[in-house]
Design a protein around this motif. Structure first.
Motif, PDB file in Angstrom:
ATOM      1  N   LEU A  92       0.828  -1.205   0.000  1.00 22.02           N
ATOM      2  CA  LEU A  92       0.000   0.000   0.000  1.00 22.02           C
ATOM      3  C   LEU A  92       0.865   1.259   0.000  1.00 22.02           C
ATOM      4  N   LYS A  93       2.015   1.203   0.650  1.00 21.10           N
ATOM      5  CA  LYS A  93       2.943   2.336   0.626  1.00 21.10           C
ATOM      6  C   LYS A  93       3.479   2.568  -0.789  1.00 21.10           C
ATOM      7  N   ASP A  94       3.529   1.511  -1.596  1.00 20.83           N
ATOM      8  CA  ASP A  94       4.053   1.603  -2.960  1.00 20.83           C
ATOM      9  C   ASP A  94       2.953   1.761  -4.008  1.00 20.83           C
ATOM     10  N   GLN A  95       1.736   2.017  -3.584  1.00 20.96           N
ATOM     11  CA  GLN A  95       0.601   2.025  -4.509  1.00 20.96           C
ATOM     12  C   GLN A  95       0.795   3.012  -5.661  1.00 20.96           C
ATOM     13  N   SER A  96       1.243   4.220  -5.356  1.00 17.54           N
ATOM     14  CA  SER A  96       1.405   5.227  -6.409  1.00 17.54           C
ATOM     15  C   SER A  96       2.535   4.852  -7.366  1.00 17.54           C
ATOM     16  N   VAL A  97       3.579   4.205  -6.852  1.00 12.82           N
ATOM     17  CA  VAL A  97       4.696   3.791  -7.707  1.00 12.82           C
ATOM     18  C   VAL A  97       4.235   2.691  -8.668  1.00 12.82           C
ATOM     19  N   VAL A  98       3.497   1.725  -8.152  1.00 10.46           N
ATOM     20  CA  VAL A  98       2.990   0.644  -9.001  1.00 10.46           C
ATOM     21  C   VAL A  98       2.051   1.205 -10.062  1.00 10.46           C
ATOM     22  N   ALA A  99       1.201   2.153  -9.678  1.00 12.36           N
ATOM     23  CA  ALA A  99       0.279   2.771 -10.635  1.00 12.36           C
ATOM     24  C   ALA A  99       1.045   3.485 -11.743  1.00 12.36           C
ATOM     25  N   ARG A 100       2.129   4.145 -11.386  1.00  8.37           N
ATOM     26  CA  ARG A 100       2.952   4.829 -12.383  1.00  8.37           C
ATOM     27  C   ARG A 100       3.552   3.833 -13.364  1.00  8.37           C
ATOM     28  N   VAL A 101       4.123   2.746 -12.850  1.00  6.31           N
ATOM     29  CA  VAL A 101       4.725   1.733 -13.713  1.00  6.31           C
ATOM     30  C   VAL A 101       3.672   1.100 -14.619  1.00  6.31           C
ATOM     31  N   SER A 102       2.500   0.828 -14.067  1.00  8.51           N
ATOM     32  CA  SER A 102       1.419   0.246 -14.855  1.00  8.51           C
ATOM     33  C   SER A 102       1.030   1.159 -16.010  1.00  8.51           C
ATOM     34  N   ALA A 103       0.940   2.458 -15.733  1.00 10.20           N
ATOM     35  CA  ALA A 103       0.577   3.421 -16.777  1.00 10.20           C
ATOM     36  C   ALA A 103       1.662   3.510 -17.853  1.00 10.20           C
ATOM     37  N   GLU A 104       2.920   3.416 -17.455  1.00 15.47           N
ATOM     38  CA  GLU A 104       4.025   3.529 -18.401  1.00 15.47           C
ATOM     39  C   GLU A 104       4.172   2.298 -19.286  1.00 15.47           C
ATOM     40  N   THR A 105       3.903   1.123 -18.742  1.00 14.12           N
ATOM     41  CA  THR A 105       4.166  -0.121 -19.471  1.00 14.12           C
ATOM     42  C   THR A 105       2.915  -0.794 -20.036  1.00 14.12           C
ATOM     43  N   GLY A 106       1.758  -0.468 -19.485  1.00 15.03           N
ATOM     44  CA  GLY A 106       0.532  -1.125 -19.921  1.00 15.03           C
ATOM     45  C   GLY A 106       0.275  -2.455 -19.243  1.00 15.03           C
ATOM     46  N   VAL A 107       1.123  -2.835 -18.287  1.00 17.73           N
ATOM     47  CA  VAL A 107       0.914  -4.079 -17.540  1.00 17.73           C
ATOM     48  C   VAL A 107       0.012  -3.768 -16.345  1.00 17.73           C
ATOM     49  N   PRO A 108      -1.068  -4.511 -16.150  1.00 12.04           N
ATOM     50  CA  PRO A 108      -1.974  -4.228 -15.029  1.00 12.04           C
ATOM     51  C   PRO A 108      -1.251  -4.234 -13.690  1.00 12.04           C
ATOM     52  N   ALA A 109      -1.609  -3.303 -12.837  1.00 12.41           N
ATOM     53  CA  ALA A 109      -0.970  -3.194 -11.526  1.00 12.41           C
ATOM     54  C   ALA A 109      -1.090  -4.490 -10.738  1.00 12.41           C
ATOM     55  N   ARG A 110      -2.226  -5.161 -10.850  1.00 12.21           N
ATOM     56  CA  ARG A 110      -2.425  -6.384 -10.073  1.00 12.21           C
ATOM     57  C   ARG A 110      -1.490  -7.498 -10.536  1.00 12.21           C
ATOM     58  N   MET A 111      -1.183  -7.550 -11.822  1.00 15.55           N
ATOM     59  CA  MET A 111      -0.260  -8.571 -12.312  1.00 15.55           C
ATOM     60  C   MET A 111       1.166  -8.272 -11.843  1.00 15.55           C
ATOM     61  N   ILE A 112       1.539  -7.001 -11.806  1.00 14.28           N
ATOM     62  CA  ILE A 112       2.865  -6.625 -11.314  1.00 14.28           C
ATOM     63  C   ILE A 112       3.013  -7.056  -9.857  1.00 14.28           C
ATOM     64  N   VAL A 113       2.007  -6.734  -9.058  1.00 23.58           N
ATOM     65  CA  VAL A 113       2.048  -7.077  -7.634  1.00 23.58           C
ATOM     66  C   VAL A 113       2.013  -8.591  -7.440  1.00 23.58           C
ATOM     67  N   ALA A 114       1.259  -9.298  -8.283  1.00 25.74           N
ATOM     68  CA  ALA A 114       1.164 -10.759  -8.172  1.00 25.74           C
ATOM     69  C   ALA A 114       2.529 -11.424  -8.328  1.00 25.74           C
ATOM     70  N   ALA A 115       3.412 -10.818  -9.123  1.00 25.52           N
ATOM     71  CA  ALA A 115       4.754 -11.374  -9.294  1.00 25.52           C
ATOM     72  C   ALA A 115       5.638 -11.104  -8.085  1.00 25.52           C
ATOM     73  N   ALA A 116       5.384 -10.004  -7.383  1.00 29.57           N
ATOM     74  CA  ALA A 116       6.203  -9.645  -6.227  1.00 29.57           C
ATOM     75  C   ALA A 116       5.761 -10.344  -4.947  1.00 29.57           C
ATOM     76  N   VAL A 117       4.470 -10.635  -4.814  1.00 32.97           N
ATOM     77  CA  VAL A 117       3.941 -11.205  -3.575  1.00 32.97           C
ATOM     78  C   VAL A 117       4.642 -12.511  -3.179  1.00 32.97           C
ATOM     79  N   PRO A 118       4.784 -13.505  -4.068  1.00 34.31           N
ATOM     80  CA  PRO A 118       5.442 -14.752  -3.637  1.00 34.31           C
ATOM     81  C   PRO A 118       6.884 -14.541  -3.198  1.00 34.31           C
ATOM     82  N   GLU A 119       7.600 -13.615  -3.843  1.00 30.69           N
ATOM     83  CA  GLU A 119       8.985 -13.369  -3.460  1.00 30.69           C
ATOM     84  C   GLU A 119       9.069 -12.786  -2.057  1.00 30.69           C
TER      85      GLU A 119
END
Length: 287
Positions: A92-119
């Motif tokens: 949640l602290k990184d929410q704005s950063v993830v939103a920025r990356v999602s907007a720049e790359t077109g990858v959904p924010a939830r998919m980006i986070v889904a890759a980080a959660v298991p790690e």
């Protein structure tokens, strides 16, 4: 009576002073990267099989099991573990950063986070003492700094390939135009040092999420060119994020795979945990 109150008063003041010193020390340690810790390396595995939903439990349904006090002795849903509570707060602290990356790359924010959660789950469950001492009290994500880097555990060799493929229109992993500018360097300083610093910055996780998103976009591009759209298949995408470019072989029936991770007394595979998060009701802010 006065003597007792005086002793009690100074005892309370002393306790709060010690707490203040502890948190101040942790704060400065974070600023200088002293809490960046080694990421674990698990074996990568190929994954081909009959397509099915992840098998770690009913997706999107809250567990009736009470929260785990200690995942080593209690069995509960992964969403009820103390590790997940910390990961939620950190994301949640990184929410704005993830939103920025999602907007720049077109990858959904939830998919980006889904890759980080298991790690993050893997790191916190493997480094229990570090988790309990530093990350749980401060509710922050772990930024790995050896072998696997940043909040999503990207290896430096993988990051080099991400940069290579984003610039090579002839590569099957080429994700399309207008993305190279996001990884461009403005300094002539040593490339590997700059890349390492990008991925391990404990105060700014932008590049961790950016390289994660670009990897996802490149893998999806490879599979799309082979005739398979996996953009809506988080189990496949997150598994491929874990096993790396060399393990990516387009197939009509991908299934969840990757490193084994035990949390809440249950063992999952990497792609399964990522898909469980993606399909859950957790963190609706990343929809």
């Amino acid at each position: 009576m006065f003597k007792f109150l005086r002793i009690f008063f100074f005892s309370v003041v002393g306790i709060f002073a010690l707490i203040g010193v502890l948190f101040t020390a942790v704060f400065f340690a974070m600023q200088f990267g002293l809490l960046n810790v080694r990421g674990s390396i698990a074996s990568r595995n190929a994954f081909f099989g009959f397509p099915s939903a992840p098998t770690g439990g009913v997706l999107g349904v809250a567990s009736s099991t009470p929260p785990c006090v200690d995942a080593a002795v209690a069995v509960c849903n992964w969403t009820q573990t103390p590790e997940w509570a910390v990961i939620q707060a950190g994301l949640l602290k990184d929410q704005s950063v993830v939103a920025r990356v999602s907007a720049e790359t077109g990858v959904p924010a939830r998919m980006i986070v889904a890759a980080a959660v298991p790690e993050q789950i893997r790191f916190f469950t493997a480094e229990r003492e570090v988790f309990k001492r530093y990350f749980e009290p401060l509710k922050i994500l772990g930024s790995l700094s050896q072998f696997s880097l940043g909040v999503s555990g990207i290896k430096q060799d993988t990051a080099n390939h991400i940069e290579q493929y984003v610039a090579d229109a002839s590569s099957p992993f080429y994700p399309g135009p207008n993305l190279l500018r996001f990884v461009a360097y403005t300094s002539d300083a040593n490339h590997d040092t700059q890349l390492y610093d990008r991925l391990t910055d404990p105060k700014d996780h932008y590049y961790s999420y950016l390289y994660t998103a670009l990897y996802i976009k490149e893998i999806e591009a490879q599979w799309q060119r082979a005739g398979f759209d996996i953009s809506q298949n988080p189990a496949a995408v997150v598994t491929l994020f874990n096993i790396g470019f060399k393990g990516s072989h387009p197939d009509p029936n991908p299934a969840a795979g990757g490193a084994a991770i035990t949390t809440g007394g249950t063992t999952y595979v990497y792609g399964e945990l990522g898909a469980n998060f993606y399909n859950s009701t957790e963190l609706p802010e990343f929809q």
